[in-house]
Scaffold this motif. Structure first.
Motif, PDB file in Angstrom:
ATOM      1  N   HIS A   1       0.784  -1.228   0.000  1.00 53.90           N
ATOM      2  CA  HIS A   1       0.000   0.000   0.000  1.00 53.90           C
ATOM      3  C   HIS A   1       0.808   1.266   0.000  1.00 53.90           C
ATOM      4  CE1 HIS A   1      -3.623  -2.214   0.399  1.00 53.90           C
ATOM      5  NE2 HIS A   1      -3.056  -2.933   1.320  1.00 53.90           N
ATOM      6  N   ILE A   2       2.087   1.123   0.207  1.00 52.65           N
ATOM      7  CA  ILE A   2       2.996   2.246   0.161  1.00 52.65           C
ATOM      8  C   ILE A   2       2.748   3.235   1.288  1.00 52.65           C
ATOM      9  CG2 ILE A   2       3.791   4.204  -1.196  1.00 52.65           C
ATOM     10  CD1 ILE A   2       3.093   2.492  -3.660  1.00 52.65           C
ATOM     11  N   ASP A   3       1.532   3.637   1.368  1.00 48.86           N
ATOM     12  CA  ASP A   3       1.209   4.689   2.307  1.00 48.86           C
ATOM     13  C   ASP A   3       0.633   4.037   3.558  1.00 48.86           C
ATOM     14  OD1 ASP A   3       0.086   6.767   3.635  1.00 48.86           O
ATOM     15  OD2 ASP A   3      -1.542   7.028   2.194  1.00 48.86           O
ATOM     16  N   PRO A   4       1.250   4.234   4.708  1.00 47.93           N
ATOM     17  CA  PRO A   4       0.797   3.526   5.914  1.00 47.93           C
ATOM     18  C   PRO A   4      -0.645   3.840   6.277  1.00 47.93           C
ATOM     19  CG  PRO A   4       2.476   5.190   6.429  1.00 47.93           C
ATOM     20  CD  PRO A   4       2.436   5.057   4.958  1.00 47.93           C
ATOM     21  N   HIS A   5      -1.036   5.036   6.006  1.00 41.61           N
ATOM     22  CA  HIS A   5      -2.413   5.388   6.345  1.00 41.61           C
ATOM     23  C   HIS A   5      -3.389   4.552   5.538  1.00 41.61           C
ATOM     24  CE1 HIS A   5      -5.841   7.785   7.404  1.00 41.61           C
ATOM     25  NE2 HIS A   5      -6.118   7.939   6.120  1.00 41.61           N
TER      26      HIS A   5
ATOM     27  N   TYR B   1       2.098  11.762 -10.994  1.00 35.23           N
ATOM     28  CA  TYR B   1       1.962  12.969 -10.194  1.00 35.23           C
ATOM     29  C   TYR B   1       0.838  12.757  -9.194  1.00 35.23           C
ATOM     30  CZ  TYR B   1       0.724  17.716  -8.876  1.00 35.23           C
ATOM     31  OH  TYR B   1       0.428  18.842  -8.154  1.00 35.23           O
ATOM     32  N   ILE B   2       1.114  13.157  -8.014  1.00 38.90           N
ATOM     33  CA  ILE B   2       0.070  13.061  -6.982  1.00 38.90           C
ATOM     34  C   ILE B   2      -0.209  14.450  -6.462  1.00 38.90           C
ATOM     35  CG2 ILE B   2      -0.451  12.258  -4.667  1.00 38.90           C
ATOM     36  CD1 ILE B   2       0.921   9.710  -5.291  1.00 38.90           C
ATOM     37  N   HIS B   3      -1.450  14.794  -6.540  1.00 37.30           N
ATOM     38  CA  HIS B   3      -1.822  16.080  -5.980  1.00 37.30           C
ATOM     39  C   HIS B   3      -2.509  15.844  -4.649  1.00 37.30           C
ATOM     40  CE1 HIS B   3      -2.684  20.345  -6.146  1.00 37.30           C
ATOM     41  NE2 HIS B   3      -3.813  20.043  -5.524  1.00 37.30           N
ATOM     42  N   PRO B   4      -1.938  16.352  -3.584  1.00 35.92           N
ATOM     43  CA  PRO B   4      -2.575  16.105  -2.293  1.00 35.92           C
ATOM     44  C   PRO B   4      -3.699  17.092  -2.028  1.00 35.92           C
ATOM     45  CG  PRO B   4      -0.460  17.209  -2.004  1.00 35.92           C
ATOM     46  CD  PRO B   4      -0.671  17.077  -3.472  1.00 35.92           C
ATOM     47  N   TYR B   5      -4.804  16.544  -1.618  1.00 30.70           N
ATOM     48  CA  TYR B   5      -5.910  17.360  -1.126  1.00 30.70           C
ATOM     49  C   TYR B   5      -6.005  17.149   0.366  1.00 30.70           C
ATOM     50  CZ  TYR B   5      -7.526  18.538  -5.776  1.00 30.70           C
ATOM     51  OH  TYR B   5      -7.606  19.055  -7.022  1.00 30.70           O
ATOM     52  N   PRO B   6      -6.724  17.973   1.032  1.00 28.41           N
ATOM     53  CA  PRO B   6      -6.786  17.794   2.494  1.00 28.41           C
ATOM     54  C   PRO B   6      -7.314  16.412   2.886  1.00 28.41           C
ATOM     55  CG  PRO B   6      -7.703  19.891   1.868  1.00 28.41           C
ATOM     56  CD  PRO B   6      -7.415  19.179   0.614  1.00 28.41           C
ATOM     57  N   LYS B   7      -6.986  16.042   4.067  1.00 27.75           N
ATOM     58  CA  LYS B   7      -7.429  14.791   4.681  1.00 27.75           C
ATOM     59  C   LYS B   7      -7.028  13.593   3.843  1.00 27.75           C
ATOM     60  CE  LYS B   7     -10.632  13.165   7.880  1.00 27.75           C
ATOM     61  NZ  LYS B   7     -11.455  13.593   8.964  1.00 27.75           N
ATOM     62  N   ASN B   8      -5.806  13.645   3.377  1.00 28.68           N
ATOM     63  CA  ASN B   8      -5.248  12.485   2.702  1.00 28.68           C
ATOM     64  C   ASN B   8      -5.989  12.051   1.461  1.00 28.68           C
ATOM     65  OD1 ASN B   8      -2.831  11.375   3.541  1.00 28.68           O
ATOM     66  ND2 ASN B   8      -3.741  10.839   5.515  1.00 28.68           N
ATOM     67  N   VAL B   9      -6.730  12.929   0.892  1.00 30.56           N
ATOM     68  CA  VAL B   9      -7.361  12.591  -0.376  1.00 30.56           C
ATOM     69  C   VAL B   9      -6.352  12.918  -1.467  1.00 30.56           C
ATOM     70  CG1 VAL B   9      -9.227  13.149  -1.943  1.00 30.56           C
ATOM     71  CG2 VAL B   9      -9.651  12.990   0.496  1.00 30.56           C
ATOM     72  N   LEU B  10      -6.026  11.936  -2.239  1.00 28.11           N
ATOM     73  CA  LEU B  10      -4.961  12.105  -3.205  1.00 28.11           C
ATOM     74  C   LEU B  10      -5.489  11.892  -4.612  1.00 28.11           C
ATOM     75  CD1 LEU B  10      -2.245  10.005  -1.380  1.00 28.11           C
ATOM     76  CD2 LEU B  10      -2.553  12.456  -1.291  1.00 28.11           C
ATOM     77  N   SER B  11      -5.084  12.755  -5.475  1.00 28.81           N
ATOM     78  CA  SER B  11      -5.463  12.586  -6.863  1.00 28.81           C
ATOM     79  C   SER B  11      -4.207  12.123  -7.619  1.00 28.81           C
ATOM     80  CB  SER B  11      -5.970  13.928  -7.376  1.00 28.81           C
ATOM     81  OG  SER B  11      -5.764  14.044  -8.734  1.00 28.81           O
ATOM     82  N   VAL B  12      -4.325  11.035  -8.316  1.00 32.05           N
ATOM     83  CA  VAL B  12      -3.155  10.439  -8.949  1.00 32.05           C
ATOM     84  C   VAL B  12      -3.250  10.595 -10.459  1.00 32.05           C
ATOM     85  CG1 VAL B  12      -1.801   8.347  -9.220  1.00 32.05           C
ATOM     86  CG2 VAL B  12      -3.029   8.750  -7.109  1.00 32.05           C
TER      87      VAL B  12
ATOM     88  N   ALA C   1       5.201  13.511   2.076  1.00 32.37           N
ATOM     89  CA  ALA C   1       4.779  12.110   2.004  1.00 32.37           C
ATOM     90  C   ALA C   1       4.172  11.821   0.640  1.00 32.37           C
ATOM     91  CB  ALA C   1       3.758  11.817   3.103  1.00 32.37           C
ATOM     92  N   ALA C   2       3.409  12.796   0.137  1.00 32.88           N
ATOM     93  CA  ALA C   2       2.802  12.601  -1.174  1.00 32.88           C
ATOM     94  C   ALA C   2       3.875  12.483  -2.246  1.00 32.88           C
ATOM     95  CB  ALA C   2       1.868  13.756  -1.475  1.00 32.88           C
ATOM     96  N   ALA C   3       4.884  13.306  -2.111  1.00 34.54           N
ATOM     97  CA  ALA C   3       5.955  13.263  -3.108  1.00 34.54           C
ATOM     98  C   ALA C   3       6.668  11.926  -3.054  1.00 34.54           C
ATOM     99  CB  ALA C   3       6.933  14.399  -2.847  1.00 34.54           C
ATOM    100  N   GLU C   4       6.858  11.493  -1.835  1.00 37.72           N
ATOM    101  CA  GLU C   4       7.527  10.198  -1.684  1.00 37.72           C
ATOM    102  C   GLU C   4       6.686   9.084  -2.296  1.00 37.72           C
ATOM    103  OE1 GLU C   4       8.909   7.208   1.803  1.00 37.72           O
ATOM    104  OE2 GLU C   4       8.158   9.198   2.384  1.00 37.72           O
ATOM    105  N   LEU C   5       5.409   9.154  -2.007  1.00 34.99           N
ATOM    106  CA  LEU C   5       4.496   8.152  -2.554  1.00 34.99           C
ATOM    107  C   LEU C   5       4.531   8.189  -4.074  1.00 34.99           C
ATOM    108  CD1 LEU C   5       2.242   6.112  -1.908  1.00 34.99           C
ATOM    109  CD2 LEU C   5       0.630   7.994  -2.017  1.00 34.99           C
ATOM    110  N   GLN C   6       4.584   9.398  -4.582  1.00 32.81           N
ATOM    111  CA  GLN C   6       4.605   9.576  -6.030  1.00 32.81           C
ATOM    112  C   GLN C   6       5.823   8.871  -6.633  1.00 32.81           C
ATOM    113  OE1 GLN C   6       4.199  13.708  -7.060  1.00 32.81           O
ATOM    114  NE2 GLN C   6       5.727  13.500  -8.689  1.00 32.81           N
ATOM    115  N   ASP C   7       6.964   9.066  -6.016  1.00 32.73           N
ATOM    116  CA  ASP C   7       8.167   8.416  -6.528  1.00 32.73           C
ATOM    117  C   ASP C   7       8.062   6.909  -6.466  1.00 32.73           C
ATOM    118  OD1 ASP C   7       9.087  10.889  -6.919  1.00 32.73           O
ATOM    119  OD2 ASP C   7      10.493  10.909  -5.218  1.00 32.73           O
ATOM    120  N   ARG C   8       7.511   6.464  -5.377  1.00 32.17           N
ATOM    121  CA  ARG C   8       7.434   5.010  -5.223  1.00 32.17           C
ATOM    122  C   ARG C   8       6.476   4.400  -6.228  1.00 32.17           C
ATOM    123  NH1 ARG C   8       6.552   3.829   0.930  1.00 32.17           N
ATOM    124  NH2 ARG C   8       6.349   1.691   0.186  1.00 32.17           N
TER     125      ARG C   8
END
Lengths: 1536, 175
Positions: free
Chosen positions: A959-963, A1514-1525, A1408-1415
């Motif tokens: 899942h990459i992202d622990p959350h 590219y991951i665009h972070p929105y509030p509350k961990n909502v991510l647009s990929v 964290a989003a950037a890291e996730l993006q790279d992964r």
């Protein structure tokens, strides 16, 4: 016997002529014969005569004292036929009489032998024979028969006979001259005379006897009846008889002829006065005394009575015999049999334990109904219709609900409170110690152990006494050894106990002293506590003696012990020494040898290595030093025991002291007291984590006690899981604080109101309080010392006294919810044991209760039956010595077990079977389980075990992202619980599940179908035929196919001419003008045309992939292709499970991808064109449609036109709709609104879709509301049976919730609102986008049910004609179109929402989003390389960076209007590449869908040798961990 | 480790004075027994015999046990209930029988009884239905002092049970 018979025969022969006598003789003979044959009580027959003889000797006093050889046993057997009880006073012919007889007989024998020896020479033959005849029976017959016969014989017989009589007489005289025997003793001669003489002349006797004979011959019983007569006769004859016999003897002597009449004498009736008779009886009978026998008489001399029971041996209850009876028996036994073997060591008669059961084994005649056992109780139940909602259970009562728990909270005591002053702390300590002291004192373990020690010592003493024990020596030795070891242990325990006692006392005194000094120091008193030490004087001398004796005993024991030890050590030493010696010897010998060997073979190595270690010479153990030991013992005694002569100290704690009044106290103390006064306490009762009630608020007393005395009756529905009391403290008018939680145990089902004891439950709190007055605070270090050393940290703590019990209903039935089935089984198994049925199973674990029960039921602790229980109790309550870690209930079960539990659990087969029947997902559909364990592979369980292991481990790898990983785990758990609930629900059947009842066709339907028969046949108008539905369970892999019918598509993006930087048409880009009707098989190299007027076309085909099976259609041409092809995809259910539930949970999607087939001419040389075609087919992904399988399954078919999901940018394609087809040359280009595809999907064979779960879940909604929902649903279903109407839904915890509770306006993230403050439209769009990005869980996907609206307060049901959303009029105020749920009849009650009041949005961590993006990028690249195993995958970094640059732009514009910029940009940078690519966009939930999406585009399928790839994320972070990929994938081919 | 399969059916019941009958059944085993698959308890449908006296249920029983001992051999306990014309259910009889211990098919007849109750209860039963029931169902198969219970005989439940035993010989049990 034979000689006797012979004799009788002779006699009868001799007196043949005498009819009468012969007759008598004959009779006698027969009778005798008969008796012999019968072998009837030989002795019994003998008795009467003996009895009859007695009287003659009656005047002699009984020689009781000398009697030594009575045989009570033989006596009783003799008495058998008489059936007289062996109680001495029972009848005249009682025991005494018999013993008398016996004694007489013995005397007689003695006399006889004596007489015989004297008379042997003189007596003629027949007499001696007669006399010597051995058996008494003969005697009897003789005596019976003789008198008559003898008389007649004497008449006619020869002289020898008469001479003999003379001789007899002489002898008699001779005897008579002999020195007189002491009065009352029959001399030998007398006895002899008695037997030989005196009957003959007696007239009575002669009369009597023949009669007796006759009777005797007939029945035995009569004879027995007669027995009682002789003594009576005998008594009055006593004196005369000798005289008479003498005269008669004289008459014989004279040789007178006697007529029969001469024997008859008329006499008056005999009478004796009662007095005389009593006198006589007194002489005859032995009446044992009723007085108790002193113990010393019953025991051997100089032996103290020993009470086995006191020594701890089991005796059992003696049978209940009145004291007087025992005394009588004892007296008699003592006089009769001085052997004392009837008496036990304790001086009582030996007795077996009472065999009488306390309860009857037969039913009492009149049974009353009230004494029914609890299990057998019946209850009259009315015949009721019962609704089957829950599972039917045998054994559990059906009565639902209405259970009551009574909680009685009586009060609360603080053992520490922040407001405690120092004195209070000490007082609490003192009180605690005193309680401890009282408890110990009550138990008095030390005393008990001392006694036990004493008893054991005694036992050893007696055991050592050899003459006392009758057991074999070694068993005695063994028991003694056991005793000794026990003595050792007991002594240790005792010492420990005594020391503890002493220490406790010392501590109490110390604390009291401290307290006193504190009071003096602070000059006021806070607590009324007062300790008084009471001294108990002891006798110094006795005390000293006891002390010394104890020490001596201990020393001697220890010495003995040490001696033994020493002995053993010596033994060991000797053995070791021997060994050592032997070794030494061997060593020496070896050395010698070696020397020789070395001499002989000097080159040889120094031989075998020495044995590992030289044994050390053993050292003899040292003998023990008595003095040293004595010293030790004394020291220990001094430490743990009261010194001799020292008075016994008994502390007494009282509340008699006075508290210093406020005025006299210093200010700080006054402050403290005031603070205490301001505080008040109340308790909340929390049941199953819900507050149910609370007590009144009560002020805290000065003694830190709070009295509540409140009883709460809790009406409960659920089985109580937790019961908690929360202690709250209020200070003044400020807020309340939660001090502590008190967890109360759920009462046993046996505990009902009235029976529940008040229990004290301790609590403590970890709060930290510092106070500015005298109070010491909580959790804060403080000290009693002046210098602040010895710091104490006390936490607020206390005790709540309460009792919890089940209430009792009106009819006396406890209101206890039924236990679950397993528990009942368990309980019933246990019920057999008595203890358990009375205290409940939990008593087994609650040892206090068990002990209490044991004490109450007066269990004999020494009864071997109770031994294990007692041991357990003693061990558990004392908490010392050996504690077994098990308590077996079915002790014997283990002995009879075939295999152990472990082995049973190890069986793979059983495990597999169990898991299958539990419907564990991995094994749910395991069809055949091997019969043998060895055939089951271990790896079958691996997955399952791994899953179990990982249940709580969060796997972050996927899942990459622990959350997200956590969320995924949670979702997984929710899904599992839902499935489990579903499984349970699946086993509940309704009537409709079991019975399919075809409706009887009504007339109208019948008429219609009849009418249809007459209808015209129209073969050209095909009609759909209904397919047969197939039940799911009989299917297997390959039986089910998914049919996808792809009909046509509209507005597919078309290729764009490559506006290359260098506008040079390449050779390969030569194009032909396309014909619309070109057949798909023409392999003309269609190409992106730069032909200005002719449209750039597209050759789309559709690829359907499902469960990684891929099918595709033929290639069609143009942007509006028509395929009309049917694709068939096989379907595999997970784990081969084709059950409804399994099919419902299939999560696979059907991907319908649209590709453009591009043909490239790769011919190198134009000249070859005539002879060969070299083209390469490339496929470019255009878009896709995703349809979940579950939708197909539930809908049975999907028929319609779907919008194709086309990426916002398709490099090389334009989404402009060309109007050229319709309008000829006016190439008006308008932006298309999207592409569509028409599909028809179904399954073959058609499956019966599963019903959704109908289970009625618990609900917290109002009952009225629920009823209303049901009614509403029913009404709606009646009008529009195909429209779904939802009123309630199931929430995540399985509760039914009214649906509108879920609807509530929630605030959007502030961040988004602020993004463009001036443009509400943009804001709305942004927020909408945000919402669309929130990941959600597609549950059961239903399409057709979009026809009711929910708002926060109402539900409207669509009652319009159409149910497609587009055609619905959304004006809910029109009652004609919308049916509202709440109407005037049912007003809106104002339901609260389940949603939170306000959402709090955290900013997502950009890093964290950037890291996730790279992964993600890395993983996707790896994946693409994996998917191309046969080719090299090159990555174009330049392009990648360009793409990465685009993505944020795309996000910003939300994928609109950027295409041209892209193209331009890319062309600028990568002009000499031909590329195709597109960005993918999705909300991020987990990694798998991303990979799946990339895979489905088929980018990796290009196998042009010089292809290069580019991928950017590219991951665009929105509030509350909502991510647009965003994922941009492109493939590039260098133009040559 | 021995295994026992109990496969069979509750055929029906005869001899009950009531007509519409159904049966609740359960199987009880000792602690040494472990249910591998199948359900321990169940309930039949209500059968109202149209022809003849016997109510047929033909209710399947299919259980698979593993055991580590012979103690607590499975026993079946039954409750026959009757449904009257108002749809009310009342107890018609309790029954109990051991599952046979030899392999093969067995025809079992399980006689039943029901608590009689006091005269008042009997009267009430006759007129308004209902009737005394055991408060603790385990009294059906536990060996308490049942003589205190006054009962009336019910009808008979017929069972057909097939037994498959496995590995008992391994532990010296011949069957």
């Amino acid at each position: 016997m034979n000689p006797k018979e012979e004799k009788v025969k002779i006699i009868t022969e001799e007196f043949d002529e005498n009819d009468e006598d012969a007759g008598v003789g004959g009779q006698k003979k027969t009778s005798k014969m008969a008796r012999q044959k019968r072998k009837k009580p030989v002795c019994g027959a003998g008795d009467p005569e003996m009895v009859s003889e007695n009287p003659h000797l009656g005047n002699q006093p009984e020689p009781l004292q000398e009697d030594s050889d009575t045989r009570p046993l033989s006596m009783t057997t003799r008495r058998g036929p008489r059936s007289l009880p062996p109680i001495p006073s029972a009848s005249r012919t009682g025991f005494a009489e018999f013993s008398m007889r016996e004694r007489m007989r013995e005397k007689l024998q003695a006399a006889r032998s004596k007489a015989e020896s004297t008379l042997l020479q003189e007596i003629p033959t027949p007499r001696p024979r007669r006399l010597q005849s051995p058996g008494e029976k003969e005697l009897e017959t003789e005596f019976g028969a003789e008198p008559g016969e003898e008389a007649q014989k004497t008449q006619q017989e020869d002289d020898s006979q008469s001479r003999s009589r003379v001789k007899f007489r002489d002898s008699v005289r001779k005897i008579k001259t002999k020195p007189p025997v002491p009065p009352g003793f029959p001399s030998a001669e007398e006895a002899y005379n008695f037997f030989t003489f005196n009957f003959d002349p007696e007239p009575e006797e002669s009369e009597e006897k023949p009669k007796a004979k006759n009777r005797d011959g007939t029945t035995q019983e009569e004879e027995e009846g007669e027995e009682e007569e002789p003594p009576v006769q005998g008594i009055h004859k006593t004196d005369e008889q000798l005289l008479i016999s003498a005269t008669e003897a004289e008459a014989f002597l004279w040789g007178l002829d006697h007529a029969a009449a001469d024997f008859v004498a008329v006499r008056p009736a005999d009478y004796e006065s009662a007095h005389v008779r009593l006198q006589m009886e007194k002489e005859l009978l032995f009446v044992p005394s009723r007085l108790a026998v002193p113990t010393y008489k019953k025991l051997p001399e100089n032996v103290q009575p020993r009470y086995l029971e006191d020594e701890g041996l089991y005796i059992g209850t003696r049978p209940d015999v009145p004291r007087t009876c025992q005394n009588i028996m004892e007296n008699r036994l003592l006089t009769q049999e001085p052997g004392r073997r009837w008496f036990g060591d304790d001086g009582r008669i030996v007795a077996l334990p009472n065999p009488i059961k306390p309860f009857p084994s037969r039913p009492p005649v009149l049974t009353q109904e009230q004494d029914f056992r609890a299990e057998l109780e019946t209850l009259y139940k009315k015949a009721v219709k019962y609704v089957h909602r829950s599972q039917h259970m045998i054994g559990s009562g059906d009565s639902p609900g209405n259970f009551q728990l009574d909680i009685d909270i009586s009060g609360l005591i603080f053992t520490h409170h922040p407001c405690f002053s120092r004195e209070h702390v000490l007082a609490a300590k003192l009180a605690q110690l005193y309680d401890q002291y009282l408890a110990r004192h009550q138990r008095n373990k030390a005393k008990f152990l001392t006694d036990k020690l004493q008893a054991l010592r005694n036992a050893v003493q007696t055991g050592l006494n050899p003459e006392k024990t009758h057991k074999s020596l070694d068993t005695t030795q063994k028991t003694i050894n056991e005793y000794k070891s026990e003595i050792r242990q007991t002594r240790k325990l005792r010492d420990a106990e005594q020391e503890k006692d002493r220490m406790l006392l010392k501590t109490i005194i110390k604390v009291w002293k401290e307290m006193k000094s504190l009071r003096e120091f602070q000059r006021f008193t806070n607590t009324p506590l007062k300790l008084v030490l009471r001294k108990e004087k002891v006798d110094q001398k006795a005390d000293e003696e006891a002390y010394e004796a104890e020490i001596q005993a201990e020393i001697s024991e220890l010495l003995e012990e040490h001696m033994e030890e020493h002995e053993q050590k010596m033994e060991a030493y000797r053995a070791a020494y021997q060994q050592w010696k032997a070794w030494k010897k061997a060593q020496r010998a070896k050395k010698k040898k070696k020397k020789q060997a070395v001499e002989e073979h000097p080159e040889e190595e120094m031989g075998e290595p020495y044995p590992e270690e030289d044994p050390v010479k053993p050292v003899p153990p040292e003998p023990t030093d008595r003095a040293l030991m004595e010293h030790q013992v004394r020291e220990r005694a001094a430490r743990s025991r009261r010194r001799p002569g020292e008075p016994l100290l008994v502390p007494e704690l009282s509340l008699a002291g006075s508290v210093t009044p406020n005025e006299q106290c210093p200010r700080v103390e006054v402050l403290r007291r005031e603070d205490v006064k301001r505080r008040s306490i109340y308790l909340k009762v929390i049941f199953n984590d819900k507050e149910v009630s609370r007590t009144d608020s009560r002020p805290l007393g000065a003694d830190f006690r709070v009295h509540f005395g409140q009883i709460f009756n809790l009406q409960i529905f659920n089985w109580p899981e937790s019961l908690t009391l929360q202690v709250y403290e209020t200070v003044g008018h400020s807020g309340t604080t939660l001090l502590a939680q008190v967890f109360l145990p759920i009462p046993e089902t046996t505990i009902v109101t009235g029976r529940a004891p008040i229990e004290e439950v301790e609590f403590s709190s970890n709060q930290h309080v510092t106070l500015d007055h005298e109070g010491v605070g909580s959790g804060m270090p403080f000290s009693f010392e002046a210098d602040g050393s010895n710091q104490l940290i006390l936490m607020t703590s206390g005790k709540v006294s309460n009792s919890v019990a089940w209430a009792i209903g009106e009819n006396g039935i406890p209101l206890i919810p039924p236990l679950s089935q397993q528990n009942i089984g368990f309980r019933s198994a246990l019920k057999r044991a008595d203890a358990i049925s009375s205290i409940g199973t939990s008593g087994l674990t609650d040892l206090k209760k068990l002990a209490k029960w044991a004490a109450e039921s007066k269990l004999d602790p020494n009864d071997p039956n109770n031994a294990p229980l007692m041991q357990l109790i003693s061990v558990a309550t004392s908490g010392e010595s050996y504690v077994p870690d098990f308590f077996r209930l079915e002790q014997l079960q283990q002995e009879f077990n075939f295999v152990s539990d472990e082995e049973l659990n190890r069986s793979k087969r059983f495990r597999l079977l169990c898991l299958r029947s539990q419907e564990v997902p991995e094994f749910r559909n395991y069809k055949q389980i091997p019969a043998y364990d060895r055939e089951i592979m271990e790896k079958v369980f691996q997955d399952y075990e791994k899953r179990l292991r990982d249940r709580n481990v969060i796997e972050t790898k996927d899942h990459i992202d622990p959350h997200r990983a956590m969320v995924a785990k949670y979702l997984q758990q929710v899904r599992e619980s839902v499935i489990n609930r579903f499984l349970i629900a699946k086993h509940h059947f309704l009537l409709s599940d079991l019975i399919v009842e075809e409706e009887v066709p009504s007339i109208s339907i019948l008429g219609l179908s009849l009418f249809k028969l007459a209808e015209q046949k129209r073969p050209l108008r095909p009609r759909r035929k209904g397919r047969k539905k197939v039940a799911a369970q009989n299917l297997s892999d390959g039986d089910i196919k998914v049919l996808v019918n792809i009909i046509r598509a509209y507005d597919i993006p078309v290729r764009k001419p490559t506006a290359s930087k260098f506008q040079q048409p390449s050779r390969s880009s030569r194009t032909f003008s396309e014909k619309h009707a070109a057949s798909p098989t023409t392999h003309s190299p269609t190409h992106s045309a730069d032909y200005p007027l002719s449209q750039v076309l597209v050759r789309p085909f559709v690829e359907v992939s499902f469960q990684r099976t891929i099918c595709h259609t033929t290639t069609a041409e143009g942007p509006n292709p028509s395929w009309n092809e049917e694709l068939e995809l096989p379907f595999r259910a997970p784990n081969g499970d084709y059950s409804t539930s399994s099919l419902q949970s299939v999560k696979d999607d059907v991907f319908i991808n649209i590709f453009d087939e591009v043909l490239y001419d790769v011919l190198e040389d134009d000249r070859e064109r005539g002879s060969g075609i070299h083209t390469r087919i490339e496929r470019h992904w255009l878009g896709c449609v995703k349809i979940p399988f579950s939708t197909i399954y539930f809908q049975a078919k999907i028929d319609g036109t779907f919008k194709i999901d086309i990426p916002p940018v398709l490099l090389g394609y334009s989404k402009e709709r060309s109007m050229i087809i319709e309008r000829g040359f006016d190439s008006v280009r308008s932006l298309s609104e999207g592409s569509y595809i028409t599909l028809f999907i179904t399954m073959e064979p058609q499956l019966v879709p599963g019903e959704s779960v109908r289970e009625k879940f618990d609900s917290q909604e109002d009952e009225k509301l629920l009823q209303a929902t049901e009614k509403f649903q029913a009404e709606c279903a009646l009008k529009f049976p195909h429209r779904q109407c939802l009123t309630t839904v199931t929430d995540i915890s399985g509760k039914t919730v009214f649906i509108t509770r879920y609807l509530k306006p929630l605030n959007p993230p502030q961040e988004l609102l602020e993004a463009c403050p001036n443009n509400p439209q943009a804001t709305a769009e942004l927020v909408a986008r945000y919402v669309s990005l929130i990941p959600f869980l597609p549950d059961t996907v239903s399409f057709a049910g979009i026809c009711d609206l929910w708002s926060t307060s109402d539900i409207w049901f669509n009652i319009q004609r159409h149910d497609s959303p587009l055609r619905i009029n959304f004006d809910v105020t029109k009652p004609k179109l919308w049916k509202p749920f709440f109407s005037r009849s049912l007003l809106y009650p104002g339901l609260s929402s389940v949603q939170p009041e306000e959402l709090i949005y955290q900013r997502t961590d950009k890093a964290a989003a950037a890291e996730l993006q790279d992964r993600i990028e890395k993983i996707l690249k790896e994946k693409i390389m994996d998917w191309r195993p046969r080719h090299l995958t090159r990555w174009n970094r330049y392009c990648t960076s360009a793409l990465r640059h685009f993505l944020p732009l795309l996000e910003r514009s939300r994928g609109e209007d950027v295409e041209d910029d892209h193209r331009g940009e890319l062309l600028k940078q990568l002009g000499d590449y031909r590329f195709s690519g597109f960005p993918l966009h999705m909300p991020y939930s987990e990694l798998k869908p991303l990979i799946e999406a990339v895979y489905s585009t088929g980018v990796h399928n290009i196998d042009v040798p010089n292809v290069e790839f580019a991928l950017a994320v590219y991951i665009h972070p929105y509030p509350k961990n909502v991510l647009s990929v965003w994922i941009y994938v492109a493939s590039l081919i260098r133009n040559r | 480790m021995a295994e026992v399969h109990v496969i069979g059916q509750i055929m029906g019941a005869t001899g009950f004075s009531e007509s519409s009958l159904f049966c609740k059944w359960g199987i009880h085993t000792g602690a040494a027994w472990k249910l591998l698959s199948g359900v321990r308890e169940g309930q039949t449908q209500v059968d109202t015999p149209q022809v003849g006296d016997m109510a047929y249920w033909s209710h399947p029983i299919d259980l698979h046990f593993a055991t580590k001992g012979l103690q607590g051999w499975p026993r079946l306990h039954l409750q026959v209930w009757s449904q009257d014309s108002f749809g009310r259910c009342q107890l018609a009889g309790y029954g109990f029988c051991h599952v046979p211990s030899s392999p093969g098919t067995h025809q079992l007849d399980c006689p039943t009884w029901r608590p009689l109750g006091s005269w008042r209860e009997q009267l009430a039963r006759a007129f308004v239905g209902g009737g005394p029931q055991l408060l603790h169902g385990d009294a059906i198969y536990s060996g308490a002092d049942r003589y205190r219970l006054h009962t009336a005989a019910g009808g008979t439940v017929h069972l057909e049970l097939g037994l498959l035993l496995r590995h008992f010989d391994r532990y010296g049990v011949e069957c």
